[in-house]
Design a protein around this motif. Structure first.
Motif, short mmCIF file in Angstrom:
data_model
loop_
_atom_site.label_atom_id
_atom_site.label_comp_id
_atom_site.label_asym_id
_atom_site.label_seq_id
_atom_site.Cartn_x
_atom_site.Cartn_y
_atom_site.Cartn_z
N ASN A 118 -6.28 -1.41 -7.63
CA ASN A 118 -5.21 -0.42 -7.80
C ASN A 118 -4.32 -0.91 -8.93
OD1 ASN A 118 -5.13 -0.64 -4.35
ND2 ASN A 118 -5.81 1.21 -5.33
N GLN A 140 2.05 7.22 -6.72
CA GLN A 140 0.84 7.75 -7.36
C GLN A 140 1.12 8.94 -8.26
OE1 GLN A 140 -2.67 7.08 -7.17
NE2 GLN A 140 -2.02 5.09 -6.44
N GLN A 182 0.83 -1.20 0.00
CA GLN A 182 0.00 0.00 0.00
C GLN A 182 0.87 1.25 0.00
OE1 GLN A 182 -3.03 0.13 2.98
NE2 GLN A 182 -3.50 2.26 2.60
N PHE A 220 2.31 1.86 -3.45
CA PHE A 220 1.33 2.47 -4.35
C PHE A 220 1.19 3.97 -4.06
CE2 PHE A 220 -0.08 -1.74 -5.59
CZ PHE A 220 -0.59 -1.54 -6.86
N ASP A 235 -6.70 4.05 -9.69
CA ASP A 235 -7.43 3.39 -8.61
C ASP A 235 -8.88 3.31 -9.03
OD1 ASP A 235 -5.21 3.19 -6.95
OD2 ASP A 235 -5.55 5.17 -6.09
N LYS A 290 -12.01 -2.95 -4.59
CA LYS A 290 -11.16 -1.90 -5.17
C LYS A 290 -10.04 -2.54 -5.96
CE LYS A 290 -8.68 2.26 -3.81
NZ LYS A 290 -8.26 3.12 -2.70
#
Length: 182
Positions: A72, A33, A26, A29, A42, A70
């Protein structure tokens, strides 16, 4: 006073132990971004709800879609001058994915592309799936699918339906817009 010092030291010790210097997926990511070398998307599956209600899905495929919360997506297309960075990022991702919390479901590859599918959770009730693919000429892609009790068999059926064109993924294409990964 001594009790306050002991309590403070105990709390600091617990905080120190609970802090982990390892980078999580996480965190990786989030850190990438807005990086110019990466493409990041996302997607909440609620964006697909309207489209999928019009699509004829089997019960298993619908259950698989509903279990996904979700997605990503992070990719680093290989460009001139980014080969060294590509190798560094690939090594970082492999280190994160080699952590004990991820189980390998399968490894596959062809035409210079190597990919691994990993998961977290129970084998029959997955909470997180990760696909990591790399190609020395094209770049790397990392996909993280978050959900609740995803069943691998149902997700595979959904992926086959998408692959065959039975499921309209136009909503994803609309979101991606003009993003091209060569």
């Amino acid at each position: 006073m001594k009790n306050i010092i002991k309590l403070t030291l105990a709390i600091c010790g617990m905080l120190f132990i609970s802090c982990n210097s390892e980078t999580s997926l996480q965190r990786y990511f989030v850190d990438h971004q807005s990086d110019a070398d990466f493409v990041a998307v996302d997607l909440a599956t609620s964006l697909l709800d309207a489209r999928t209600k019009k699509v004829n899905l089997s019960d298993d495929e619908r259950e698989a879609l509903e279990s996904i919360k979700k997605v990503n997506f992070l990719a680093m297309p290989l460009k001139e001058g980014t080969k060294t960075r590509y190798e560094e990022e690939k090594a970082k991702i492999n280190t994160i994915l080699d952590a004990n919390k991820y189980e390998t479901l399968m490894r596959f590859g062809s035409n210079g592309t190597k990919a691994v599918l990993k998961f977290q959770g129970e084998e029959d009730n997955i909470d997180e799936m990760i696909v990591f693919a790399s190609n020395g000429e094209r770049g790397l892609a990392l996909v993280r699918v978050l959900g609740d009790d995803m069943k691998p068999g149902n997700v595979a059926k959904l992926m086959n339906a998408i692959d065959k064109g039975d499921v309209d993924i136009g909503a994803i294409k609309d979101i991606l817009g003009d993003v091209k990964i060569d």
